[in-house]
Design an enzyme around this catalytic site. Structure first.
Site, mmCIF file in Angstrom:
data_model
loop_
_atom_site.group_PDB
_atom_site.id
_atom_site.type_symbol
_atom_site.label_atom_id
_atom_site.label_comp_id
_atom_site.label_asym_id
_atom_site.label_seq_id
_atom_site.Cartn_x
_atom_site.Cartn_y
_atom_site.Cartn_z
ATOM 1 N N PRO A 16 0.790 -1.229 0.000
ATOM 2 C CA PRO A 16 0.000 0.000 0.000
ATOM 3 C C PRO A 16 0.824 1.282 0.000
ATOM 4 C CG PRO A 16 -0.101 -1.087 2.138
ATOM 5 C CD PRO A 16 0.538 -2.060 1.187
ATOM 6 N N ASN A 17 0.321 2.221 -0.762
ATOM 7 C CA ASN A 17 0.864 3.589 -0.872
ATOM 8 C C ASN A 17 2.155 3.679 -1.677
ATOM 9 O OD1 ASN A 17 -1.209 4.858 0.756
ATOM 10 N ND2 ASN A 17 -0.303 3.770 2.475
ATOM 11 N N ARG A 20 4.926 10.964 -2.473
ATOM 12 C CA ARG A 20 4.656 10.702 -1.061
ATOM 13 C C ARG A 20 5.914 10.928 -0.214
ATOM 14 N NH1 ARG A 20 4.780 4.574 1.262
ATOM 15 N NH2 ARG A 20 4.013 5.077 3.326
ATOM 16 N N TYR A 26 11.084 8.825 1.065
ATOM 17 C CA TYR A 26 11.013 7.809 0.009
ATOM 18 C C TYR A 26 11.605 8.261 -1.330
ATOM 19 C CZ TYR A 26 7.886 5.620 3.385
ATOM 20 O OH TYR A 26 7.374 5.053 4.524
ATOM 21 N N ASN A 65 7.979 -5.751 -0.905
ATOM 22 C CA ASN A 65 7.872 -4.611 0.006
ATOM 23 C C ASN A 65 6.392 -4.498 0.357
ATOM 24 O OD1 ASN A 65 7.830 -2.266 1.447
ATOM 25 N ND2 ASN A 65 9.015 -1.055 -0.026
ATOM 26 N N ALA A 82 3.183 -0.854 4.783
ATOM 27 C CA ALA A 82 2.613 -0.840 6.144
ATOM 28 C C ALA A 82 2.119 -2.219 6.582
ATOM 29 C CB ALA A 82 1.473 0.173 6.216
ATOM 30 N N GLU A 135 12.642 -9.664 1.541
ATOM 31 C CA GLU A 135 11.871 -8.517 2.063
ATOM 32 C C GLU A 135 12.704 -7.256 1.856
ATOM 33 O OE1 GLU A 135 10.945 -8.850 6.244
ATOM 34 O OE2 GLU A 135 10.293 -6.756 6.368
HETATM 35 C C1 DQA Z 1 8.253 0.967 3.812
HETATM 36 C C2 DQA Z 1 8.338 1.175 5.324
HETATM 37 C C3 DQA Z 1 6.982 0.975 5.981
HETATM 38 O O1 DQA Z 1 7.084 1.178 7.381
HETATM 39 C C4 DQA Z 1 5.987 1.970 5.436
HETATM 40 O O2 DQA Z 1 4.699 1.742 5.967
HETATM 41 C C5 DQA Z 1 5.938 2.004 3.936
HETATM 42 C C6 DQA Z 1 7.181 1.846 3.188
HETATM 43 C C7 DQA Z 1 9.576 1.286 3.113
HETATM 44 O O3 DQA Z 1 9.761 0.831 1.992
HETATM 45 O O4 DQA Z 1 10.423 1.996 3.668
HETATM 46 O O5 DQA Z 1 4.905 2.250 3.352
HETATM 47 O O6 DQA Z 1 7.949 -0.396 3.563
#
Ligand code: DQA
Length: 137
Positions: free
Chosen positions: A9-10, A17, A22, A71, A74, A95
């Site tokens: 997500p996201n 974002r 990021y 990845n 969250a 991961e």
């Molecule tokens: C994330 C780290 C997570 O805690 C966060 O919720 C994300 C991105 C990262 O790639 O740094 O959405 O997975």
């Protein structure tokens, strides 16, 4: 070799974002760079904001790919179901995280995936994905 990148997500908002965390690149653009760099690997990429869809993609990869770069964003910190899916499949799962989750809020220190992953790469920005691909070579 077939490697599937599965983003949670996201991560469709990368580039817009929280760029201070990021970065300023969209994943679509970065994915093209990865394809150009790793021409001998069949890379595929999916993103979903839906937990169950991510589980289905992880299960499908088991019969169609040689490895997964995951990845779960969250959901990493909340999803027993995604952890169970990683435990259930026979192919290796790396991961990855863009940010160093251990340098952030405490709830991000917990992962339901790491126990079942072949390895974990985090904190190198989008390069975390590049390093994960190299680990398969
Ligand atoms: C994330 C780290 C997570 O805690 C966060 O919720 C994300 C991105 C990262 O790639 O740094 O959405 O997975």
């Amino acid at each position: 070799m077939k490697i599937r990148i599965i983003n949670g997500p996201n991560l469709n908002l990368l580039g817009k974002r929280e760029p201070e965390i990021y970065g300023g690149h969209s994943f679509e653009d970065y994915f093209k760079e990865l394809q150009a760099k790793f021409k001998n690997i069949e890379l595929s990429y999916i993103q979903s904001n839906v937990e169950g869809e991510l589980i289905t993609h992880i299960q499908e990869a088991d019969t169609t790919c040689d490895g997964v770069i995951l990845n779960a964003a969250a959901y990493t910190h909340t999803s027993v179901g995604i952890g169970d899916a990683v435990a259930a499949i026979g192919i290796p799962v790396i991961e990855v995280h863009i940010s160093n989750t251990f340098g952030r809020e405490e709830f991000r220190h917990q992962s339901f995936i790491s126990k079942y992953a072949k390895g974990v790469i985090l904190g190198f920005g989008l390069q975390s994905y590049d390093l994960a691909i190299q680990s398969f070579l």
